[in-house]
Design a protein around this motif. Sequence first.
Motif, PDB file in Angstrom:
ATOM      1  N   ARG A  47      -1.793  12.516   3.651  1.00 20.76           N
ATOM      2  CA  ARG A  47      -2.046  12.136   5.042  1.00 20.76           C
ATOM      3  C   ARG A  47      -3.211  11.153   5.131  1.00 20.76           C
ATOM      4  O   ARG A  47      -3.171  10.184   5.894  1.00 20.76           O
ATOM      5  CB  ARG A  47      -2.368  13.381   5.888  1.00 20.76           C
ATOM      6  N   MET A  48      -4.247  11.401   4.347  1.00 18.29           N
ATOM      7  CA  MET A  48      -5.389  10.492   4.350  1.00 18.29           C
ATOM      8  C   MET A  48      -4.969   9.113   3.851  1.00 18.29           C
ATOM      9  O   MET A  48      -5.413   8.082   4.363  1.00 18.29           O
ATOM     10  CB  MET A  48      -6.520  11.049   3.482  1.00 18.29           C
ATOM     11  N   LYS A  49      -4.097   9.121   2.855  1.00 21.45           N
ATOM     12  CA  LYS A  49      -3.642   7.828   2.330  1.00 21.45           C
ATOM     13  C   LYS A  49      -2.774   7.099   3.361  1.00 21.45           C
ATOM     14  O   LYS A  49      -2.867   5.885   3.508  1.00 21.45           O
ATOM     15  CB  LYS A  49      -2.872   8.050   1.018  1.00 21.45           C
ATOM     16  N   ALA A  50      -1.959   7.873   4.071  1.00 21.03           N
ATOM     17  CA  ALA A  50      -1.142   7.246   5.123  1.00 21.03           C
ATOM     18  C   ALA A  50      -2.042   6.668   6.208  1.00 21.03           C
ATOM     19  O   ALA A  50      -1.803   5.570   6.732  1.00 21.03           O
ATOM     20  CB  ALA A  50      -0.186   8.276   5.715  1.00 21.03           C
ATOM     21  N   SER A  51      -3.074   7.413   6.527  1.00 21.30           N
ATOM     22  CA  SER A  51      -4.010   6.950   7.554  1.00 21.30           C
ATOM     23  C   SER A  51      -4.728   5.681   7.076  1.00 21.30           C
ATOM     24  O   SER A  51      -4.888   4.718   7.835  1.00 21.30           O
ATOM     25  CB  SER A  51      -5.005   8.066   7.850  1.00 21.30           C
ATOM     26  N   MET A  60       0.825  -1.209   0.000  1.00 23.70           N
ATOM     27  CA  MET A  60       0.000   0.000   0.000  1.00 23.70           C
ATOM     28  C   MET A  60       0.861   1.261   0.000  1.00 23.70           C
ATOM     29  O   MET A  60       0.533   2.246  -0.659  1.00 23.70           O
ATOM     30  CB  MET A  60      -0.932  -0.002   1.215  1.00 23.70           C
ATOM     31  N   LEU A  61       1.950   1.203   0.749  1.00 21.15           N
ATOM     32  CA  LEU A  61       2.841   2.371   0.773  1.00 21.15           C
ATOM     33  C   LEU A  61       3.374   2.655  -0.631  1.00 21.15           C
ATOM     34  O   LEU A  61       3.457   3.811  -1.057  1.00 21.15           O
ATOM     35  CB  LEU A  61       4.007   2.125   1.746  1.00 21.15           C
ATOM     36  N   ARG A  62       3.696   1.560  -1.325  1.00 20.13           N
ATOM     37  CA  ARG A  62       4.187   1.731  -2.710  1.00 20.13           C
ATOM     38  C   ARG A  62       3.052   2.211  -3.606  1.00 20.13           C
ATOM     39  O   ARG A  62       3.209   3.139  -4.388  1.00 20.13           O
ATOM     40  CB  ARG A  62       4.741   0.399  -3.229  1.00 20.13           C
ATOM     41  N   VAL A  72      -6.470  12.020  -6.422  1.00 22.97           N
ATOM     42  CA  VAL A  72      -6.156  11.385  -5.138  1.00 22.97           C
ATOM     43  C   VAL A  72      -7.360  10.605  -4.632  1.00 22.97           C
ATOM     44  O   VAL A  72      -7.230   9.502  -4.081  1.00 22.97           O
ATOM     45  CB  VAL A  72      -5.734  12.463  -4.102  1.00 22.97           C
ATOM     46  N   ARG A  73      -8.540  11.171  -4.863  1.00 21.81           N
ATOM     47  CA  ARG A  73      -9.764  10.512  -4.422  1.00 21.81           C
ATOM     48  C   ARG A  73      -9.919   9.148  -5.097  1.00 21.81           C
ATOM     49  O   ARG A  73     -10.198   8.141  -4.452  1.00 21.81           O
ATOM     50  CB  ARG A  73     -10.958  11.411  -4.762  1.00 21.81           C
ATOM     51  N   ASP A  74      -9.701   9.130  -6.393  1.00 22.16           N
ATOM     52  CA  ASP A  74      -9.808   7.856  -7.120  1.00 22.16           C
ATOM     53  C   ASP A  74      -8.793   6.843  -6.603  1.00 22.16           C
ATOM     54  O   ASP A  74      -9.090   5.670  -6.423  1.00 22.16           O
ATOM     55  CB  ASP A  74      -9.591   8.093  -8.616  1.00 22.16           C
ATOM     56  N   GLU A  75      -7.595   7.349  -6.366  1.00 25.57           N
ATOM     57  CA  GLU A  75      -6.523   6.482  -5.878  1.00 25.57           C
ATOM     58  C   GLU A  75      -6.894   5.911  -4.502  1.00 25.57           C
ATOM     59  O   GLU A  75      -6.684   4.730  -4.219  1.00 25.57           O
ATOM     60  CB  GLU A  75      -5.258   7.334  -5.762  1.00 25.57           C
ATOM     61  N   PHE A  76      -7.455   6.780  -3.699  1.00 26.50           N
ATOM     62  CA  PHE A  76      -7.861   6.404  -2.339  1.00 26.50           C
ATOM     63  C   PHE A  76      -8.932   5.305  -2.393  1.00 26.50           C
ATOM     64  O   PHE A  76      -8.834   4.266  -1.727  1.00 26.50           O
ATOM     65  CB  PHE A  76      -8.403   7.654  -1.635  1.00 26.50           C
ATOM     66  N   ILE A  77      -9.947   5.562  -3.221  1.00 28.41           N
ATOM     67  CA  ILE A  77     -11.058   4.596  -3.312  1.00 28.41           C
ATOM     68  C   ILE A  77     -10.560   3.268  -3.871  1.00 28.41           C
ATOM     69  O   ILE A  77     -10.898   2.190  -3.356  1.00 28.41           O
ATOM     70  CB  ILE A  77     -12.188   5.167  -4.198  1.00 28.41           C
ATOM     71  N   GLU A  78      -9.730   3.378  -4.882  1.00 24.48           N
ATOM     72  CA  GLU A  78      -9.193   2.161  -5.505  1.00 24.48           C
ATOM     73  C   GLU A  78      -8.411   1.342  -4.476  1.00 24.48           C
ATOM     74  O   GLU A  78      -8.599   0.140  -4.340  1.00 24.48           O
ATOM     75  CB  GLU A  78      -8.274   2.578  -6.651  1.00 24.48           C
ATOM     76  N   HIS A  92     -20.665  13.326   2.162  1.00 26.62           N
ATOM     77  CA  HIS A  92     -21.725  14.074   1.505  1.00 26.62           C
ATOM     78  C   HIS A  92     -21.462  14.109   0.000  1.00 26.62           C
ATOM     79  O   HIS A  92     -22.167  14.764  -0.745  1.00 26.62           O
ATOM     80  CB  HIS A  92     -21.836  15.488   2.074  1.00 26.62           C
ATOM     81  N   ASP A  93     -20.430  13.353  -0.432  1.00 29.91           N
ATOM     82  CA  ASP A  93     -20.107  13.275  -1.848  1.00 29.91           C
ATOM     83  C   ASP A  93     -20.874  12.099  -2.452  1.00 29.91           C
ATOM     84  O   ASP A  93     -20.405  10.962  -2.476  1.00 29.91           O
ATOM     85  CB  ASP A  93     -18.596  13.085  -2.011  1.00 29.91           C
ATOM     86  N   LEU A  94     -22.089  12.389  -2.894  1.00 26.71           N
ATOM     87  CA  LEU A  94     -22.990  11.319  -3.314  1.00 26.71           C
ATOM     88  C   LEU A  94     -22.493  10.592  -4.547  1.00 26.71           C
ATOM     89  O   LEU A  94     -22.648   9.378  -4.681  1.00 26.71           O
ATOM     90  CB  LEU A  94     -24.379  11.909  -3.574  1.00 26.71           C
ATOM     91  N   ALA A  95     -21.886  11.333  -5.457  1.00 26.12           N
ATOM     92  CA  ALA A  95     -21.436  10.713  -6.706  1.00 26.12           C
ATOM     93  C   ALA A  95     -20.405   9.622  -6.419  1.00 26.12           C
ATOM     94  O   ALA A  95     -20.431   8.548  -7.032  1.00 26.12           O
ATOM     95  CB  ALA A  95     -20.857  11.783  -7.621  1.00 26.12           C
ATOM     96  N   GLU A  96     -19.504   9.898  -5.473  1.00 29.18           N
ATOM     97  CA  GLU A  96     -18.475   8.911  -5.144  1.00 29.18           C
ATOM     98  C   GLU A  96     -19.093   7.682  -4.487  1.00 29.18           C
ATOM     99  O   GLU A  96     -18.772   6.547  -4.816  1.00 29.18           O
ATOM    100  CB  GLU A  96     -17.436   9.525  -4.206  1.00 29.18           C
TER     101      GLU A  96
END
Lengths: 303, 464
Positions: free
Chosen positions: A139-143, A119-121, A168-174, A192-196
């Motif tokens: 930071r969110m990704k580290a968390s 995950m770090l990679r 970053v959001r896509d990467e996070f969700i993926e 509150h991000d309904l589309a995501e």
Amino acid sequence: MTATDYPITCDGLSKKYRGADALEGLHLRVPAGSIYGLVGPNGAGKTTAIQTMMNIVRPTRGAARILGTDSRRLGPDDFARIGYVSENQQMPDWMTVGYFMNYLKPFYPTWDDALANEMLRGFDLPLNRNLSQLSRGMRMKASLASSLAYRPKLLILDEPFSGLDPAVRDEFIEGMLESAAGGDTTIFISSHDLAEIESFASHVGYLERGRLQFSEEMSSLTARFREVVVTLEAPLTELPRQLPATWLRPQLAASTVRFAASDFDEERTPAEIRQFFAAARDISAAPMALREIFVALARRNAK
Amino acid sequence: MRQAFHIFRTNARRLWPQIALFVVVLALKNVGYRFALLLLPACWFLIAALVHQEAIPGHRQFWITRPYRWTSLLGAKVMFILIFIHAPLLVSDCVGLIREGFSPLHDVSGLIERQALLSLELVVPPLAIASVTSGITPFAGFYVPFALFSLAAWYGVIPMYINPGITGLDWLASQILAVAAGVILAVVIVRQYAARHTLSGRAGVVAALLLPFLPVAWNTALYATTLAIKPGALAPMRLEADPGRMAEWEGETCFSLPVKLVGADPSLDLDPLGARVAVDAPGFHLQGGWQRETSLRERGDGYREKVCMARSDYTRAVDQSDRHGTVAVTATVAFAAWPGSVQSRAWLGRGRVAVPGVGTCASGPFGPRCLTPLRPERRGFAVWEERGLHLATLTYGRYHLPFEVTLGTSPVLSFSPLIFPNYNRFDFIVGPNAEISFSTRTNGAIYSVQLHYPRVRLFAAGAK
């Protein structure tokens, strides 16, 4: 019903702050293996609900059971099976990413080094940089990485996407979905991000002013909501009274009536429409996006 | 235990600058005792930083949703405090003792007791405060008013906390309150770590910090206990107003009461403890508090108690005195008698000498100085009757000497009112080549008697 079936159950969960209801009688069942999206406008009580479930704040009334344990009694053994990521969480900023991961490792018997490194990679996190020097997204990704490395049974995310740019959001969700896919992790996510949410949630609950308006499977929700357009033979001056309550925000424009049907049925709904509009020339029903559904619900509740 | 050690290591890695600062301050304390004043803030803020690494109040700390065991977290903090605060303090004490020629092994229990007492002062309060605060700013919000209030009370800026000077059993009151405050704070700490009850914790901390300042008439209450020892039972020694002398006003606001001592055993050491004085004139009554005796002592046929009052009271007394300028004075005078025995004597002024049973004495730039380890304050007290005497233990300050130092016939009983008295150092100044005797004084009797002086002249006759 066991903790295995429903990792999260809430019964009448309520929380008051200085006399004001932040959360009012929340009843909730989150099925195992689901990705449950708790949505609602800002101030709806999503964070309060999650903080109560995580024993960060104590409920005023009611109870929540998390992985079978009363939330007020959640202990180290429970937290070792729960991942928690929040936009508001303070991190030990002086630690580097690598130190942070190594620091947390001894706390979790199921910590998976290979998964952590992967995950770090995958998240492209710089091991030697202090957490304080990371961008919000990093930071969110580290968390998230630190919360997935021990393969939690339950992953709770509180507004994880706010402030993140789309990439970053896509990467996070993926990353979240990939890591969760391997095991039997249940994901509970507020946003509150309904589309995501719509793009990956299997279940959804709508919270407004501290009350849960509904909670159901995404497929069922999108199936029962339809944007209905009725074309009449002749223009009307006003809508009939006593329209069904399941017709949300009905609007009349000359000879066209529009509304959102909240319990659409291929056979029953057209028949109902013809009861009120005998001169209906054409009836069309289009699927609604999650965002449109919530807008319709919010407007109804605002009345 | 493994988790506690893991947290401890991380805290130590993070806080090494604060640890270094504390050790430097501690080292400076051995260089000059006034640096000891820095020890309190250095220690308190080190502990605050330690606890705030995993702050307890609040909803946003990452650790509260991680599998921390509260026992491990608290254990890590305790481990840190033992290793980085108590161990250096202990080493500092031992170094101080060794430097002055004493073996630390000579007084191991004293050293350990001192650590326990230091813990009450340096560790438990900041640990409790930090456990109910989320950062250094709210911590300072507790610390600064408390420190200022303590200093004000300590130095007598606040009238109600001026030490009335009656040593008696005052120490017991302060010990009871200190122990009660310590217990409350300890409960707060454990509850905070176990269940995070911050609101009630804050209330507990405030209550505990204020407890030692409660305006309870402890002194009077405890002194009343000692007064309950009937003076009549203390015969054959008697204290009475000296009819052969006329009590006179000495200065503007002070006068001395002539007291005659009858039948005193010359081997007894006598310490006047003070007097409580009421002044009466037609239409005037003034009840004073306890006044400390101010050394006007004359052995043999008696001594005088010097009593002072506020200028405003004095003016009122003068206004209300009769046409002869006299008032009536009723005084409750208290003193302690000690069966002393000379333990050793030393001539000072000849360089460094070892005094058996005492320690090392040497001449210094300001006079001879003796260094000796002090015993920790006694735990508990006793009043009992023995050979016709009612006996009570008496202590002076936080630590007391294992013996009494006398210079000629006057006891030297002064302690510097520092927050951190240099416990193994007792300084006093005498003239060159003075003979100093060191005598043991274990149990003494407290005497008190009410004396009446019907006509005390406030000023020269006819001057009104």
